[in-house]
Design a protein around this motif. Structure first.
Motif, short mmCIF file in Angstrom:
data_model
loop_
_atom_site.label_atom_id
_atom_site.label_comp_id
_atom_site.label_asym_id
_atom_site.label_seq_id
_atom_site.Cartn_x
_atom_site.Cartn_y
_atom_site.Cartn_z
N PHE A 158 0.83 -1.25 0.10
CA PHE A 158 0.04 -0.01 -0.16
C PHE A 158 0.85 1.29 -0.02
CE2 PHE A 158 -2.38 -3.44 2.04
CZ PHE A 158 -3.67 -3.28 1.41
N PRO A 159 1.32 1.62 -1.30
CA PRO A 159 2.26 2.81 -1.20
C PRO A 159 1.35 3.93 -0.92
CG PRO A 159 2.48 1.63 -3.12
CD PRO A 159 1.10 0.79 -2.45
N GLY A 160 1.86 5.16 -0.11
CA GLY A 160 1.42 6.10 0.55
C GLY A 160 0.82 5.81 2.04
N LEU A 161 0.97 4.73 2.61
CA LEU A 161 0.43 4.34 3.68
C LEU A 161 1.16 5.15 4.76
CD1 LEU A 161 -1.17 2.35 5.73
CD2 LEU A 161 0.84 0.94 5.60
N THR A 162 0.60 5.81 5.75
CA THR A 162 1.18 6.65 6.72
C THR A 162 0.60 6.05 8.18
OG1 THR A 162 -0.87 8.09 6.59
CG2 THR A 162 1.12 8.76 5.45
N GLU A 163 -0.53 5.56 8.37
CA GLU A 163 -1.01 4.97 9.60
C GLU A 163 -1.76 3.55 9.17
OE1 GLU A 163 -2.58 8.17 12.50
OE2 GLU A 163 -3.56 8.40 10.48
N LEU A 164 -1.38 2.63 10.26
CA LEU A 164 -2.09 1.12 10.08
C LEU A 164 -2.52 0.83 11.30
CD1 LEU A 164 -2.46 -1.30 8.51
CD2 LEU A 164 -0.15 -2.02 9.06
N ILE A 165 -3.62 0.38 11.45
CA ILE A 165 -4.20 -0.39 12.54
C ILE A 165 -4.42 -1.79 12.17
CG2 ILE A 165 -6.23 -0.73 14.02
CD1 ILE A 165 -5.06 1.43 15.20
N VAL A 166 -3.71 -2.77 12.81
CA VAL A 166 -3.87 -4.16 12.81
C VAL A 166 -5.09 -4.74 13.91
CG1 VAL A 166 -2.90 -6.55 12.25
CG2 VAL A 166 -1.70 -4.29 11.70
N ILE A 167 -5.93 -5.39 13.48
CA ILE A 167 -6.83 -5.86 14.45
C ILE A 167 -6.73 -7.51 14.26
CG2 ILE A 167 -9.27 -6.32 15.41
CD1 ILE A 167 -9.71 -3.51 14.67
N GLY A 168 -6.10 -8.28 15.19
CA GLY A 168 -6.07 -9.58 15.08
C GLY A 168 -7.26 -10.16 15.87
N ALA A 169 -8.05 -11.03 15.25
CA ALA A 169 -9.19 -11.43 15.74
C ALA A 169 -9.09 -13.13 15.66
CB ALA A 169 -10.61 -11.17 14.79
N GLN A 170 -9.69 -13.87 16.72
CA GLN A 170 -9.80 -15.36 16.66
C GLN A 170 -10.96 -15.48 15.79
OE1 GLN A 170 -10.48 -16.72 20.82
NE2 GLN A 170 -11.50 -18.64 20.05
N THR A 171 -10.72 -16.58 15.04
CA THR A 171 -11.96 -17.10 14.15
C THR A 171 -12.81 -17.85 14.87
OG1 THR A 171 -10.52 -18.98 13.30
CG2 THR A 171 -10.24 -17.17 12.01
N GLN A 172 -14.04 -17.81 14.03
CA GLN A 172 -15.07 -18.56 14.72
C GLN A 172 -14.87 -20.34 14.83
OE1 GLN A 172 -19.44 -17.16 13.84
NE2 GLN A 172 -18.10 -16.56 11.81
N ASP A 173 -15.49 -20.81 15.81
CA ASP A 173 -15.21 -22.29 15.95
C ASP A 173 -16.40 -22.75 16.83
OD1 ASP A 173 -14.69 -21.62 18.89
OD2 ASP A 173 -12.48 -21.68 18.38
N GLU A 174 -16.35 -23.95 17.26
CA GLU A 174 -17.58 -24.63 17.83
C GLU A 174 -17.63 -23.99 19.44
OE1 GLU A 174 -13.89 -26.92 19.06
OE2 GLU A 174 -14.65 -26.23 17.12
N THR A 175 -16.81 -23.42 19.85
CA THR A 175 -16.95 -23.19 21.30
C THR A 175 -17.79 -21.69 21.23
OG1 THR A 175 -14.81 -21.58 21.33
CG2 THR A 175 -14.73 -23.90 21.86
N GLY A 176 -17.84 -21.16 20.17
CA GLY A 176 -18.40 -19.53 20.07
C GLY A 176 -17.70 -18.55 20.96
N THR A 177 -16.45 -18.54 21.36
CA THR A 177 -15.69 -17.71 22.01
C THR A 177 -14.96 -16.86 20.94
OG1 THR A 177 -13.66 -19.08 22.10
CG2 THR A 177 -15.09 -18.97 23.98
N ARG A 178 -14.52 -15.55 21.40
CA ARG A 178 -13.72 -14.64 20.30
C ARG A 178 -12.98 -13.87 21.18
NH1 ARG A 178 -17.77 -10.42 17.52
NH2 ARG A 178 -15.68 -9.17 17.24
N SER A 179 -12.19 -13.13 20.71
CA SER A 179 -10.94 -12.35 21.22
C SER A 179 -10.43 -11.46 20.04
CB SER A 179 -10.19 -12.88 22.09
OG SER A 179 -8.87 -13.74 21.48
N GLU A 180 -9.97 -10.38 20.32
CA GLU A 180 -9.36 -9.37 19.38
C GLU A 180 -8.02 -8.72 20.09
OE1 GLU A 180 -12.82 -8.81 19.87
OE2 GLU A 180 -13.21 -9.95 18.25
#
Length: 509
Positions: A403-425
Motif C-alpha cells: 500500500f504505497p502512500g501508507l502513513t497509519e496502520l491499525i492491525v486488528i487480530g481476531a480469533q476465528t469462529q469455532d465450535e466454542t463460540g468464544t472470540r477475542s481481538e
C-alpha cells in the motif's frame, strides 16, 4: 506491579449529569468521557471543571448542563429572562472560567472531588482546541407553546438562534439565543432535545467536533445570521457532505456572494428526515454500530486495567491506538464495521486470512483485519495469543510494500469462529514516516514468501478517497450503496432520488 491502573470515573450528581455522561459514553467511549473533573481553587477549595469533559487528543469538549425548572411567572418575557440568566448565562460563565483556567500556567486536573487523583492522560497543550457546550434543560415545552401561540401549530420547541442582535444576548427575546460574547470563546447553547439529537445523529466524537467547528466558524464569520432550531442547522450540515464523510456548512469557509448572509428556516429537518439522504444516514448509523461494538470492549478494558498481558503497556500507548480507531467518522465506521463483520462471518473454521479496509475520513490510514484460528488441541491460549501477535506484526511489516502512500496502520487480530463460540481481538498501531529501507523490504518479502503474508494482495496506492456520501445525483442500481454496506444499491437502500434544494437567504457563489 502492572503499569496500567484502573481509572476511576464519577457518574454525575444530578439526573441530568448522569444522562449526559451516559450519552457521551455511548457515543464517544468512556475512555475519553469524564463527568465531574475537578481543579484546585483559592484557599484550598476545589472546584468542578465542568459537568462533563470529553478529552480526545487535540480536542476537548466541556459541557455545562443546567437543570433549571421553568419559572411559573405568567409573563413569558419575565420567565424567559429569569430562566435564561440561571440556565444559559450561568453555564457560559462556568465554561469560560474552565477554559481560562486550562489556558493558564500549569493547569492541574483531577479525577476526584478532593483533587488527590491526577487525571492520567495529557489534558492541554498548545495544539488543544477547546469547545464549549452549554446544555439548558426544561425550555422545550414552554417554547413549543409560545411559538404555536404566535405562529400556529408545528413548532419543534427547540431554541432559535439569532446573531448580531443585542436584545437576544440580553435575554429579552423569549426562546432565542445567540453569540453570548464575541470577545470570548464561543459557547454552543443547546436545549436537551437538541443535545440528544446531535449526539445520536452525528454518532461519533469526530463528527460532533467537526459540526461544532463548522458552526462556530459560520457564526463568527458573520455569514450565519439565524437558524430556526438546532435540528434545522444539523439537516443543512448533513446534506452538504464532503468526500471524507463529514458534513459541512459551505458558507462558513467564505463561499458566499459579497454581503450575502444565510438564514435557515424552520422545517429544514422535517424535509430532510423524509428524504433519501436521511434513509441512507439511518442505515449508516446502524452499520457503524458494528465498529463501536468492536472498539468499546478495548476502551472498557483499558479503563478498568483488564488487558491481560498488555497491562504492562503504558496507558498512553493504549490510548493513542484506540483513539485512532475511535476517531473514524460515521461514514467510515459504517464501511469498516461492515468489512470486519462480513469477513469474520465468512472465514472457514481453521483458516488464517485477512482483509484490508481504507479509512474514509483519514487519507493514508489503513486497517488490516487478520483472522487467526486457535487450534486448541495443539497450543495453549497464551501461545495462541503470542502467535497471533507475531502474525499481526508480520502484516504490519509487509503493508508498506502493498500500500504505497501508507502513513497509519491499525492491525486488528481476531480469533476465528469455532465450535466454542468464544472470540477475542487484539489491536496494534503503526505509523510510517519516510521511505521503506532496503532491510525492511527484504524482511517483508521474506514474510510474504514464508508465511504467505499478503502475498496475493495486489499493490494498491493509498490516496484521498473520492467516495461521495450524500445524494447530489441519482444513484444507479448497480453502484455501491452509499450507506456503507458494501452491497449494490439495488440490493440495499435502493436510493435513486436527487437531494432536495435548500433555501438560502443569500446566494452561494
Amino acid at each position: 506491579m502492572p503499569v496500567l491502573q484502573p481509572i476511576p470515573q464519577n457518574e454525575g450528581v444530578t439526573g441530568r449529569e448522569r444522562h449526559l455522561a451516559r450519552l457521551a459514553s455511548d457515543q464517544f467511549f468512556s475512555l475519553w468521557s469524564y463527568p465531574g473533573l475537578t481543579r484546585p481553587a483559592k484557599r484550598g477549595i476545589t472546584k468542578e471543571l465542568a459537568d462533563l469533559a470529553v478529552i480526545f487528543g487535540d480536542d476537548m469538549v466541556l459541557f455545562s448542563d443546567k437543570d433549571i425548572a421553568w419559572p411559573t411567572h405568567p409573563d413569558v418575557g419575565v420567565a424567559w429572562s429569569r430562566w435564561y440568566r440561571e440556565a444559559v448565562v450561568a453555564s457560559a460563565i462556568q465554561l469560560w472560567g474552565a477554559a481560562h483556567y486550562l489556558r493558564g500556567a500549569s493547569p492541574a486536573v483531577y479525577l476526584d472531588a478532593r483533587c488527590e487523583v491526577p487525571f492520567p492522560l495529557p489534558v492541554i497543550s498548545s495544539c488543544t482546541r477547546i469547545h464549549l457546550v452549554a446544555v439548558a434543560a426544561n425550555s422545550v415545552s414552554p417554547a413549543r407553546d409560545y411559538f404555536c401561540e404566535i405562529g400556529g401549530p408545528g413548532s419543534s420547541g427547540t431554541l432559535m438562534h439569532a446573531f448580531g442582535v443585542p436584545e437576544v444576548v440580553e435575554g429579552k427575546r423569549p426562546f432565542m439565543v445567540g453569540d453570548l460574547d464575541p470577545k470570548k470563546p464561543y459557547v454552543h447553547v443547546l436545549d436537551e432535545e437538541s443535545l440528544d439529537r446531535l449526539l445520536s445523529e452525528l454518532g461519533t466524537i469526530g463528527d460532533f467536533i467537526h459540526y461544532l467547528t463548522e458552526k462556530e466558524a459560520a457564526v463568527r464569520s458573520g455569514r450565519l445570521v439565524m437558524y430556526a432550531g438546532e435540528e434545522d442547522l444539523l439537516a443543512f450540515y448533513l446534506q452538504e457532505s464532503l468526500p471524507s464523510g463529514f458534513g459541512q456548512l459551505p458558507f462558513a469557509q467564505g463561499r458566499l456572494v459579497e454581503g450575502a448572509s444565510v438564514t435557515i428556516p424552520e422545517g429544514e429537518w422535517r424535509t430532510y428526515a423524509n428524504s433519501p439522504a436521511y434513509k441512507v444516514r439511518a442505515r449508516m448509523r446502524q452499520r457503524a454500530r458494528d465498529w463501536y461494538e468492536l472498539i468499546n470492549p478495548f476502551s472498557a478494558a483499558v479503563l478498568n486495567a483488564q488487558t491481560g498481558e498488555a497491562n504492562d503497556t503504558p496507558l498512553d500507548m493504549h490510548e493513542v491506538t484506540l483513539r485512532v480507531a475511535a476517531s473514524e467518522n460515521l461514514a467510515s465506521r459504517a464501511r469498516l464495521g461492515t468489512a470486519f463483520v462480513e469477513k469474520y462471518e465468512s472465514v472457514p473454521e481453521g483458516i488464517r486470512t485477512s482483509r484490508a479496509a481504507v479509512s474514509l475520513s483519514q487519507p493514508g490510514r489503513l486497517y488490516l483485519f487478520v483472522f487467526v484460528p486457535w487450534l486448541r488441541q495443539k497450543v495453549t491460549y497464551e501461545k495462541y495469543r503470542e502467535f497471533r501477535l507475531a502474525m499481526m506484526h508480520a502484516y504490519a511489516t509487509v503493508a508498506p510494500l502493498k500500500f504505497p502512500g501508507l502513513t497509519e496502520l491499525i492491525v486488528i487480530g481476531a480469533q476465528t469462529q469455532d465450535e466454542t463460540g468464544t472470540r477475542s481481538e487484539t489491536m496494534i498501531y503503526a505509523k510510517y514516516e519516510g521511505p521503506v529501507s532496503a532491510e525492511q523490504i527484504a524482511e517483508a518479502r521474506e514474510l510474504m514468501a514464508s508465511e504467505s503474508i499478503l502475498s496475493d494482495m495486489p499493490v494498491q496506492a493509498l490516496r484521498a478517497n473520492t467516495a461521495q456520501i450524500s445524494l447530489p445525483r441519482r444513484y444507479t442500481r448497480n453502484e455501491p450503496c452509499p450507506c456503507g454496506s458494501l452491497k449494490k444499491n439495488k440490493k440495499c437502500c435502493n436510493v435513486s432520488g436527487a437531494r432536495y434544494r435548500k433555501i438560502y437567504a443569500g446566494t452561494i457563489g
